[in-house]
Scaffold this motif. Structure first.
Motif, PDB file in Angstrom:
ATOM      1  N   ARG A 192       0.862  -1.187   0.000  1.00 33.85           N
ATOM      2  CA  ARG A 192       0.000   0.000   0.000  1.00 33.85           C
ATOM      3  C   ARG A 192       0.897   1.234   0.000  1.00 33.85           C
ATOM      4  N   VAL A 193       0.463   2.273  -0.667  1.00 34.16           N
ATOM      5  CA  VAL A 193       1.219   3.524  -0.692  1.00 34.16           C
ATOM      6  C   VAL A 193       0.305   4.654  -0.215  1.00 34.16           C
ATOM      7  N   LEU A 194       0.849   5.479   0.668  1.00 33.76           N
ATOM      8  CA  LEU A 194       0.104   6.603   1.243  1.00 33.76           C
ATOM      9  C   LEU A 194       0.947   7.858   1.041  1.00 33.76           C
ATOM     10  N   LEU A 195       0.428   8.820   0.277  1.00 37.17           N
ATOM     11  CA  LEU A 195       1.187  10.055   0.044  1.00 37.17           C
ATOM     12  C   LEU A 195       0.464  11.222   0.684  1.00 37.17           C
ATOM     13  N   VAL A 196       1.210  12.021   1.442  1.00 37.23           N
ATOM     14  CA  VAL A 196       0.618  13.200   2.083  1.00 37.23           C
ATOM     15  C   VAL A 196       1.127  14.459   1.388  1.00 37.23           C
ATOM     16  N   CYS A 209       1.070  15.044 -11.252  1.00 36.83           N
ATOM     17  CA  CYS A 209       1.336  13.630 -10.934  1.00 36.83           C
ATOM     18  C   CYS A 209       0.069  12.774 -10.892  1.00 36.83           C
ATOM     19  N   PHE A 210      -1.039  13.356 -10.411  1.00 35.62           N
ATOM     20  CA  PHE A 210      -2.191  12.490 -10.150  1.00 35.62           C
ATOM     21  C   PHE A 210      -3.407  12.802 -11.018  1.00 35.62           C
ATOM     22  N   PHE A 211      -3.305  13.850 -11.805  1.00 35.21           N
ATOM     23  CA  PHE A 211      -4.417  14.212 -12.686  1.00 35.21           C
ATOM     24  C   PHE A 211      -3.920  14.444 -14.111  1.00 35.21           C
ATOM     25  N   GLY A 212      -2.748  13.897 -14.422  1.00 37.00           N
ATOM     26  CA  GLY A 212      -2.168  14.056 -15.752  1.00 37.00           C
ATOM     27  C   GLY A 212      -1.601  12.733 -16.218  1.00 37.00           C
ATOM     28  N   PRO A 213      -0.879  12.758 -17.348  1.00 38.44           N
ATOM     29  CA  PRO A 213      -0.308  11.517 -17.876  1.00 38.44           C
ATOM     30  C   PRO A 213       0.800  10.946 -16.982  1.00 38.44           C
ATOM     31  N   ILE A 214       0.983   9.648 -17.078  1.00 38.79           N
ATOM     32  CA  ILE A 214       2.048   8.968 -16.315  1.00 38.79           C
ATOM     33  C   ILE A 214       3.344   9.105 -17.093  1.00 38.79           C
ATOM     34  N   LYS A 215       4.317   9.814 -16.503  1.00 40.30           N
ATOM     35  CA  LYS A 215       5.573  10.044 -17.234  1.00 40.30           C
ATOM     36  C   LYS A 215       6.697  10.300 -16.229  1.00 40.30           C
ATOM     37  N   ALA A 218       7.262  13.496 -14.338  1.00 42.18           N
ATOM     38  CA  ALA A 218       6.455  13.724 -13.129  1.00 42.18           C
ATOM     39  C   ALA A 218       6.519  12.411 -12.339  1.00 42.18           C
ATOM     40  N   PRO A 219       7.634  12.156 -11.623  1.00 40.96           N
ATOM     41  CA  PRO A 219       7.884  10.821 -11.054  1.00 40.96           C
ATOM     42  C   PRO A 219       6.723  10.250 -10.234  1.00 40.96           C
ATOM     43  N   GLY A 220       6.044  11.091  -9.462  1.00 40.51           N
ATOM     44  CA  GLY A 220       4.943  10.594  -8.638  1.00 40.51           C
ATOM     45  C   GLY A 220       3.787  10.044  -9.455  1.00 40.51           C
ATOM     46  N   SER A 221       3.744  10.373 -10.753  1.00 40.70           N
ATOM     47  CA  SER A 221       2.623   9.913 -11.588  1.00 40.70           C
ATOM     48  C   SER A 221       2.575   8.390 -11.688  1.00 40.70           C
ATOM     49  N   ILE A 222       3.712   7.728 -11.469  1.00 45.12           N
ATOM     50  CA  ILE A 222       3.748   6.261 -11.542  1.00 45.12           C
ATOM     51  C   ILE A 222       2.787   5.638 -10.521  1.00 45.12           C
ATOM     52  N   LEU A 223       2.512   6.393  -9.450  1.00 46.28           N
ATOM     53  CA  LEU A 223       1.647   5.852  -8.385  1.00 46.28           C
ATOM     54  C   LEU A 223       0.212   5.629  -8.877  1.00 46.28           C
ATOM     55  N   GLN A 224      -0.146   6.283  -9.979  1.00 47.30           N
ATOM     56  CA  GLN A 224      -1.479   6.041 -10.552  1.00 47.30           C
ATOM     57  C   GLN A 224      -1.633   4.569 -10.949  1.00 47.30           C
ATOM     58  N   LEU A 225      -0.502   3.896 -11.158  1.00 45.82           N
ATOM     59  CA  LEU A 225      -0.553   2.485 -11.558  1.00 45.82           C
ATOM     60  C   LEU A 225      -0.523   1.539 -10.364  1.00 45.82           C
ATOM     61  N   HIS A 226      -0.321   2.100  -9.153  1.00 50.53           N
ATOM     62  CA  HIS A 226      -0.248   1.222  -7.983  1.00 50.53           C
ATOM     63  C   HIS A 226      -1.651   0.744  -7.611  1.00 50.53           C
ATOM     64  N   PRO A 227      -1.803  -0.552  -7.316  1.00 53.53           N
ATOM     65  CA  PRO A 227      -3.154  -1.080  -7.026  1.00 53.53           C
ATOM     66  C   PRO A 227      -3.764  -0.584  -5.717  1.00 53.53           C
ATOM     67  N   ASP A 228      -2.943  -0.052  -4.805  1.00 57.98           N
ATOM     68  CA  ASP A 228      -3.502   0.425  -3.528  1.00 57.98           C
ATOM     69  C   ASP A 228      -2.798   1.723  -3.123  1.00 57.98           C
ATOM     70  N   PHE A 229      -3.142   2.779  -3.832  1.00 56.32           N
ATOM     71  CA  PHE A 229      -2.504   4.075  -3.602  1.00 56.32           C
ATOM     72  C   PHE A 229      -3.529   5.058  -3.034  1.00 56.32           C
ATOM     73  N   THR A 230      -3.197   5.654  -1.892  1.00 52.45           N
ATOM     74  CA  THR A 230      -4.064   6.654  -1.266  1.00 52.45           C
ATOM     75  C   THR A 230      -3.332   7.992  -1.200  1.00 52.45           C
ATOM     76  N   LEU A 231      -3.984   9.022  -1.700  1.00 57.91           N
ATOM     77  CA  LEU A 231      -3.464  10.385  -1.603  1.00 57.91           C
ATOM     78  C   LEU A 231      -4.281  11.129  -0.555  1.00 57.91           C
TER      79      LEU A 231
END
Ligand code: F6R
Length: 245
Positions: A192-196, A209-215, A218-231
């Motif tokens: 699980r990933v939790l980002l504050v 990172c979280f409302f744009g393309p995964i690239k 924008a390193p944090g954008s990869i978290l959009q692919l994590h199955p259990d990511f909470t922002l």
């Protein structure tokens, strides 16, 4: 991605601490991936308060931190090892033999990075990885780049980071130029990933990172692919995506 909207920094900290506390209660010997920086300080304060009130037991918890400056001893007051002791470890009943941080004093970068990846792999990844977000979208010290770096690696700090850190050191030359950081693969291995994220300074990075393309830019954008990511983000950090919520 699961988005938890918080009012302000105090609210972010309480909400994040509740998630971490639930993790520890459900699995007392869990592996927590931990971050330094200003974002998690409030979360750590909340966890300390829960420990002090008898609601949380850290005695079996194991930890794996994201990063450390190269060349600072663990007793240097700007090292991340020192940060973790003063902001969390010294205030709870954790066994510090179970707390892992890259060794910034190991001059053998390849050896140190391989050692740290073996620690992460030995755990099978963290049960819960806590992250902050750089204003440029970095996670750990994985800076915007042309590719995502998978493994623990030695990074050259950007001029902006060195300038930002200069105020903590006697002279600019004393600021570390390199850091060891867990790679994107190590972070994504967490169950699980939790980002504050809080404050206006994070609004652009949250949007990118979280409302744009995964690239990798924008390193944090990869978290959009994590199955259990909470922002968990506050109103200011979400101010540029209000229309998208
Ligand atoms: C800290 C780390 C960094 C910070 C990020 C945000 O271990 O790896 O990625 O999380 O730079 O820093 P703050 O929270 O100070 O804004």
């Amino acid at each position: 991605m699961r988005l938890i909207c918080a009012k302000d920094y105090a609210d972010v900290s309480r909400k994040a601490a509740n998630i971490i506390a639930a993790q520890i209660q459900l699995k007392p010997d869990c592996v927590l991936g931990l971050a330094t920086g200003s974002s998690p300080v409030g979360t750590y304060k909340e966890l300390i308060a829960m420990y002090e009130s008898g609601d949380l037991d850290f005695s079996k918890v194991r930890t794996v931190n994201l990063d450390e400056y190269v060349g600072l001893t663990k007793d240097h007051d700007q090292s991340y090892a020192y940060f973790m002791r003063t902001n969390l470890f010294d205030h709870v009943n954790i066994d510090q033999a179970n707390c892992n941080i890259p060794n910034g004093m190991n001059p053998d970068a390849e050896g140190e990075c391989a050692r740290y990846d073996a620690v992460i792999d030995g755990f099978g990844g963290a049960d819960l990885q806590l992250l902050g977000l750089g204003p440029n979208g970095h996670i750990g010290f994985n800076e915007p780049a042309d590719a995502f770096v998978k493994n623990t690696n030695k990074v050259e700090l950007t001029k902006a980071t060195i300038d930002a850190n200069a105020r903590f050191f006697a002279t600019r030359d004393d600021v570390p130029k390199y850091a060891y950081t867990m790679g994107i693969g190590g972070i994504m291995k967490a169950k699980r990933v939790l980002l504050v994220a809080n404050g206006k300074g994070k609004a652009q990075a949250v949007k990118d990172c979280f409302f744009g393309p995964i690239k990798p830019q924008a390193p944090g954008s990869i978290l959009q692919l994590h199955p259990d990511f909470t922002l968990v983000a506050d109103e200011e950090a979400l101010s540029l995506v209000k229309d998208l919520l």
